[in-house]
Design a protein around this motif. Structure first.
Motif, short mmCIF file in Angstrom:
data_model
loop_
_atom_site.label_atom_id
_atom_site.label_comp_id
_atom_site.label_asym_id
_atom_site.label_seq_id
_atom_site.Cartn_x
_atom_site.Cartn_y
_atom_site.Cartn_z
N LYS A 129 18.00 13.80 74.69
CA LYS A 129 18.94 13.61 75.81
C LYS A 129 19.47 15.31 76.33
N GLY A 130 18.28 15.65 76.95
CA GLY A 130 18.08 15.99 77.64
C GLY A 130 18.48 17.73 77.67
N PHE A 131 18.68 18.08 76.34
CA PHE A 131 19.05 20.04 76.55
C PHE A 131 18.36 20.23 75.48
N HIS A 132 18.08 21.71 75.48
CA HIS A 132 17.11 22.54 74.75
C HIS A 132 17.38 22.15 72.93
N SER A 133 15.71 22.11 72.40
CA SER A 133 16.64 22.16 70.74
C SER A 133 15.10 22.03 70.02
N VAL A 134 15.60 22.57 69.00
CA VAL A 134 13.67 22.70 67.95
C VAL A 134 14.61 21.39 67.28
N GLY A 135 13.60 20.23 66.74
CA GLY A 135 13.26 19.45 65.67
C GLY A 135 13.30 19.98 64.26
N CYS A 136 14.07 19.44 63.46
CA CYS A 136 14.12 20.38 61.62
C CYS A 136 13.68 19.27 60.70
N GLN A 137 11.68 19.13 60.99
CA GLN A 137 11.88 17.48 59.83
C GLN A 137 11.78 18.33 58.36
N LEU A 138 13.21 17.43 57.43
CA LEU A 138 13.36 17.46 56.45
C LEU A 138 12.84 16.72 55.06
N LEU A 139 12.21 17.59 53.97
CA LEU A 139 12.31 16.57 53.16
C LEU A 139 12.99 16.16 52.12
N CYS A 140 13.14 16.12 51.37
CA CYS A 140 14.80 16.04 49.60
C CYS A 140 14.45 15.33 49.28
N ASN A 141 14.27 15.72 47.89
CA ASN A 141 14.91 15.05 46.90
C ASN A 141 16.36 14.44 46.20
N ALA A 142 16.55 13.97 45.17
CA ALA A 142 17.73 12.80 44.78
C ALA A 142 18.73 13.62 44.73
N ARG A 143 18.35 15.29 44.66
CA ARG A 143 19.59 16.48 44.32
C ARG A 143 20.07 17.16 45.43
N GLY A 144 18.43 16.30 46.65
CA GLY A 144 19.37 17.34 47.80
C GLY A 144 18.93 18.44 48.08
N LEU A 145 17.69 18.62 47.11
CA LEU A 145 17.49 20.13 47.07
C LEU A 145 16.08 19.90 48.97
N LEU A 146 15.56 20.73 49.61
CA LEU A 146 14.60 20.83 49.97
C LEU A 146 13.40 20.91 49.68
N LEU A 147 12.68 19.56 49.61
CA LEU A 147 11.09 19.71 49.52
C LEU A 147 10.09 20.66 50.12
N SER A 148 9.86 20.12 51.76
CA SER A 148 9.46 20.33 53.10
C SER A 148 10.51 20.23 54.19
N ALA A 149 10.34 21.53 54.68
CA ALA A 149 10.78 22.13 55.73
C ALA A 149 9.87 22.34 57.07
N GLU A 150 10.19 21.94 58.42
CA GLU A 150 9.26 22.42 59.16
C GLU A 150 9.91 22.31 60.68
N THR A 151 9.38 23.38 61.69
CA THR A 151 10.50 23.21 62.76
C THR A 151 9.27 22.97 63.99
#
Length: 282
Positions: free
Chosen positions: A169-191
């Motif tokens: 989209k032309g702006f500076h950003s970091v991509g945050c890859q998230l993996l969640c369980n059924a309760r919405g708790l993070l199982l994995s997070a990488e930037t």
């Protein structure tokens, strides 16, 4: 390689607000309501966080009159939850904006070091079966281990390699890859740099290596991801009732990760983009 994120507004490093004493804030002297309204968390959690990070925050400086871990944690929580380095926040705990920036950086780095203790993709049979059951109760989708997505967080242009952080989209950003369980708790997070596609981030991630030998179950990802034996994606142009039912169950289940990120943005206003940009440090 993956990047660690520390949160700073570099403009504020140039502006101090005078000298103050370093015995600047007594956590015991304020009410529970004050802590919750100003810093977004109850006293018991703040104290837990201070003890968790105390060693790391003490060793990050050799100054004889260093800012205490308690004040460093409060400075970081104040920024995370408000998205602002405004003078009023620094005045609340008695430090300058420049000190606020340093505190936020120190606490963020310490939290990143501790993250693997709390964010873990556990694949033992008991965890796997529990995930299967909890996800199936959401929309009837069987065999789900987690829901995957990648979101963009806007940042200031880094001093180096800024082209790699420019997204589609032309702006500076970091991509945050998230993996969640059924309760919405993070199982994995990488930037990763925002210029990478979601599929590129996945293939370079530590999570990808963990997924190669999965025999039972799969993740759910949206249409930006390729179909794999361990990654189920929506059916393009569904035609049969079964395909429509599959897509409905997939969408309903996958929405969990979207809700999780919206909840994180709501709690941590520094991520919502309206209070300025994040700064990536190496």
């Amino acid at each position: 390689m993956a990047i660690s994120i520390a949160i700073l507004d570099c403009d504020l490093l140039l502006h101090g607000r005078g000298q103050k004493t370093l015995d600047r804030f007594d956590l015991d002297s304020v009410s529970d309501h004050f802590l919750l309204s100003q810093f977004g968390f109850p006293r018991h959690f703040i104290l837990y966080l201070v003890e968790l990070l105390r060693e790391a925050l003490c060793r990050r400086t050799q100054r004889s009159r260093a800012i205490s871990p308690e004040v460093q944690v409060l400075a970081a929580l104040g920024f995370y939850t408000s998205g602002s380095f405004q003078t009023s926040m620094g005045d609340t705990i008695g430090i300058s904006q420049a000190s606020m920036s340093r505190c936020v950086s120190n606490v963020t780095k310490a939290l990143v070091e501790k993250a693997p203790q709390f964010i873990t993709f556990n694949r033992d049979p008991a965890s796997r079966d529990q995930n299967f059951q909890e996800f199936q109760r959401v929309a009837g989708f069987p065999g789900v281990l987690g829901v995957l997505d990648c979101v963009q967080v806007t940042i200031k242009a880094p001093n180096s390699e800024d082209f790699s952080f420019v997204n589609k989209k032309g702006f500076h950003s970091v991509g945050c890859q998230l993996l969640c369980n059924a309760r919405g708790l993070l199982l994995s997070a990488e930037t990763w740099p925002g210029g990478l596609k979601d599929t590129e981030i996945l293939e370079r991630s530590a999570l990808f290596k963990q997924l190669q030998d999965i025999e039972d179950g799969w993740l759910l990802g949206d249409c930006r991801y390729p179909l794999k034996k361990w990654l189920m994606t929506p059916v393009d142009n569904p035609e049969t009732p079964a395909e429509f039912q599959y897509n409905l169950a997939h969408t309903t289940t996958h929405e969990i990760v979207d809700r999780t990120f919206r909840a994180i943005q709501t709690r941590f206003r520094c991520l919502d983009g309206t209070k300025g940009y994040l700064q990536v440090l190496y």
